[in-house]
Design a protein around this motif. Structure first.
Motif, mmCIF file in Angstrom:
data_model
loop_
_atom_site.group_PDB
_atom_site.id
_atom_site.type_symbol
_atom_site.label_atom_id
_atom_site.label_comp_id
_atom_site.label_asym_id
_atom_site.label_seq_id
_atom_site.Cartn_x
_atom_site.Cartn_y
_atom_site.Cartn_z
ATOM 1 N N ILE A 101 0.842 -1.201 0.000
ATOM 2 C CA ILE A 101 0.000 0.000 0.000
ATOM 3 C C ILE A 101 0.872 1.243 0.000
ATOM 4 O O ILE A 101 0.651 2.188 -0.763
ATOM 5 C CB ILE A 101 -0.941 0.000 1.220
ATOM 6 N N TRP A 102 1.896 1.232 0.860
ATOM 7 C CA TRP A 102 2.803 2.374 0.960
ATOM 8 C C TRP A 102 3.591 2.559 -0.336
ATOM 9 O O TRP A 102 3.744 3.688 -0.830
ATOM 10 C CB TRP A 102 3.739 2.179 2.140
ATOM 11 N N ASP A 103 4.061 1.464 -0.913
ATOM 12 C CA ASP A 103 4.807 1.533 -2.172
ATOM 13 C C ASP A 103 3.950 2.128 -3.289
ATOM 14 O O ASP A 103 4.413 2.956 -4.074
ATOM 15 C CB ASP A 103 5.287 0.139 -2.584
ATOM 16 N N MET A 104 2.689 1.690 -3.365
ATOM 17 C CA MET A 104 1.800 2.182 -4.411
ATOM 18 C C MET A 104 1.460 3.653 -4.205
ATOM 19 O O MET A 104 1.350 4.419 -5.172
ATOM 20 C CB MET A 104 0.521 1.349 -4.453
ATOM 21 N N PHE A 110 4.236 10.110 -7.541
ATOM 22 C CA PHE A 110 5.422 10.377 -8.352
ATOM 23 C C PHE A 110 6.694 10.520 -7.509
ATOM 24 O O PHE A 110 7.646 11.196 -7.903
ATOM 25 C CB PHE A 110 5.235 11.646 -9.194
ATOM 26 N N ILE A 111 6.709 9.880 -6.347
ATOM 27 C CA ILE A 111 7.890 9.887 -5.480
ATOM 28 C C ILE A 111 8.753 8.668 -5.763
ATOM 29 O O ILE A 111 9.983 8.733 -5.723
ATOM 30 C CB ILE A 111 7.465 9.931 -3.995
ATOM 31 N N LYS A 112 8.116 7.548 -6.078
ATOM 32 C CA LYS A 112 8.821 6.301 -6.355
ATOM 33 C C LYS A 112 8.578 5.923 -7.815
ATOM 34 O O LYS A 112 7.431 5.881 -8.265
ATOM 35 C CB LYS A 112 8.305 5.205 -5.420
#
Length: 227
Positions: A101-104, A110-112
């Motif tokens: 969830i955090w990764d998505m 647009f951070i990762k």
């Protein structure tokens, strides 16, 4: 590219019928809440209905679409019992799911630049579950207000507890109105995300709701959920 069958015919039909019902509900609901044209003013009741749009006609369309939404929700939960791919709205209570969830979230902000490959990513699963709960709330509040036109009738008996719980008829109407805007906000984000994902990943995100198939470069993390 790997071809993965995701969406069953039942789910695809439900998706488009549901989209039409929500569109009709929102447009007619806007008018019911705030009539913005004169309708049948100045005509005798005998002739008004056949010549111009009336509140009666729009309410009929609104509640007909409400019945479609209700039946559609019951159908949606029914088909989830028969195929794993139709249960992709259910979160998984495990550590990597919450990390996903955090990764998505970082990816959508647009951070990762990248994220693990999913058929239905963890953030989307949580959001879809919340949307289903939101639609259930809309059905309950809508039919609770509908039931007031026939005290002691079927809907009055089934949903009569909703209006006192929410603080009366006016507040029930307001909650129904506010949550309708949340649904439309989700629809806007949903359309944006689908187009964005298809443009960046070329996975057939849009066409998959017609064909049932996505094209991915490798097996997704949650590939076992669609088998």
């Amino acid at each position: 590219m790997k071809k993965i069958y995701i969406f069953s015919p039942s789910l695809r039909v439900w998706h488009w019928v549901n989209a039409l019902a929500i569109t009709l509900l929102f447009l007619t609901g806007l008018y019911i809440g705030n009539p913005f044209f004169v309708g049948s003013q100045g005509l005798e009741a005998t002739y008004a209905y056949g010549q111009r749009l009336t509140m009666d006609l729009l309410r009929m369309v609104h509640f007909a679409a409400g019945y479609v939404l209700l039946v559609g929700l019951l159908f949606r939960f029914f088909i989830a019992f028969f195929r794993k791919g139709d249960r992709l709205f259910l979160p998984k209570l495990r550590g990597d799911f919450w990390k996903g969830i955090w990764d998505m979230l970082l990816y959508y902000l647009f951070i990762k630049p990248q994220h693990p490959l999913y058929v239905r990513n963890p953030l989307a699963r949580v959001v879809y579950l919340l949307v289903y709960l939101l639609l259930i709330f809309m059905v309950l509040t809508g039919f609770a207000m509908y039931g007031m036109s026939n005290p002691g009738g079927f809907w009055s008996k089934i949903t009569g507890w909703v209006i006192p719980m929410l603080g009366g008829e006016f507040m029930t109407h307001m909650w129904h109105h506010w949550f309708a805007w949340i649904v439309i906000f989700f629809v806007i984000l949903h359309v944006y995300m689908v187009i964005r994902e298809d443009a960046l990943k070329k996975s057939g995100e849009i066409s998959s709701m017609f064909s049932g198939v996505k094209f991915l470069k490798k097996d997704p993390v949650d590939v076992e959920d669609v088998s």
